[in-house]
Design an enzyme around this catalytic site. Structure first.
Site, PDB file in Angstrom:
ATOM      1  N   TYR A 127       0.800  -1.235   0.000  1.00  0.00           N
ATOM      2  CA  TYR A 127       0.000   0.000   0.000  1.00  0.00           C
ATOM      3  C   TYR A 127       0.828   1.278   0.000  1.00  0.00           C
ATOM      4  O   TYR A 127       0.262   2.370  -0.081  1.00  0.00           O
ATOM      5  CB  TYR A 127      -0.955  -0.024   1.204  1.00  0.00           C
ATOM      6  CG  TYR A 127      -1.912  -1.199   1.174  1.00  0.00           C
ATOM      7  CD1 TYR A 127      -2.814  -1.361   0.115  1.00  0.00           C
ATOM      8  CD2 TYR A 127      -1.897  -2.170   2.173  1.00  0.00           C
ATOM      9  CE1 TYR A 127      -3.677  -2.444   0.055  1.00  0.00           C
ATOM     10  CE2 TYR A 127      -2.766  -3.259   2.131  1.00  0.00           C
ATOM     11  CZ  TYR A 127      -3.641  -3.391   1.077  1.00  0.00           C
ATOM     12  OH  TYR A 127      -4.497  -4.458   1.010  1.00  0.00           O
ATOM     13  N   HIS A 166      -8.664   2.007  -5.443  1.00  0.00           N
ATOM     14  CA  HIS A 166      -7.861   1.050  -4.670  1.00  0.00           C
ATOM     15  C   HIS A 166      -6.395   1.389  -4.909  1.00  0.00           C
ATOM     16  O   HIS A 166      -5.993   1.610  -6.064  1.00  0.00           O
ATOM     17  CB  HIS A 166      -8.127  -0.398  -5.110  1.00  0.00           C
ATOM     18  CG  HIS A 166      -9.529  -0.821  -4.831  1.00  0.00           C
ATOM     19  ND1 HIS A 166      -9.955  -1.236  -3.595  1.00  0.00           N
ATOM     20  CD2 HIS A 166     -10.610  -0.875  -5.641  1.00  0.00           C
ATOM     21  CE1 HIS A 166     -11.235  -1.533  -3.644  1.00  0.00           C
ATOM     22  NE2 HIS A 166     -11.668  -1.322  -4.877  1.00  0.00           N
TER      23      HIS A 166
END
Ligand code: DQA
Length: 159
Positions: free
Chosen positions: A32, A109
């Site tokens: 991430y 995302h």
């Protein structure tokens, strides 16, 4: 005397973030990234401002609270950008709230969910989204803000 032009105030973009995104920068940074959610908020505020827009930025670890925020955006927002995080893969309630909106919705995302485990390959949110940005890390939020600006300005041009 200068002629007064009637300025219509554009409602803020609601940028909503699902569970565990409060841990960004620390949680699995190899997946991430190292950018924190507070940094993403500041980046989005700047990007929105460059388009003459403003944001409301929220994060919640609770599905019902995300539903509440989406309902708030129904009347208080010009568009929604949502990273539903894990709830994207499970939540019909969040999809229902999105389908009740009459404003553009961009799903974000950080990672490309199609390259990951099979249980992440499906998103209920995608069924209600105007567009989707994924796999671009924190930059994806900025591209979503750009997309909202484009959709809103083409909407106002066609009025
Ligand atoms: C995520 C992807 C989801 O599968 C995961 O549950 C997240 C983050 C992303 O931004 O890549 O929490 O939405």
């Amino acid at each position: 005397m200068a002629k007064k032009t009637k300025q219509t105030k554009v409602l803020p973009i609601y940028i909503l973030n699902g569970p565990n995104l409060n841990l960004l920068g620390h949680r699995e940074p190899e997946v991430y990234g190292y950018t924190t959610l507070a940094e993403i908020e500041a980046m989005c505020a700047r990007q929105a401002k460059s388009h003459g827009l403003s944001i409301v930025f929220r994060q919640s670890n609770r599905e019902g609270e995300i539903v509440d925020h989406l309902q708030e955006a129904r009347t208080g927002g010009s568009a929604v950008i949502i990273n539903p995080a894990g709830y994207g893969h499970t939540s019909i309630a969040i999809l229902d709230s999105i389908q009740a909106l009459k404003i553009p919705v961009i799903e974000v995302h950080l990672s490309n969910i199609h390259k990951r485990e099979p249980f992440r390959n499906h998103s209920y949110v995608s069924k209600g989204a105007t567009g989707i940005v994924m796999g671009l890390g924190a930059q994806g939020y900025l591209r979503a803000v750009d997309a909202v600006a484009e959709v809103l300005s083409s909407k106002s041009r066609s009025k």
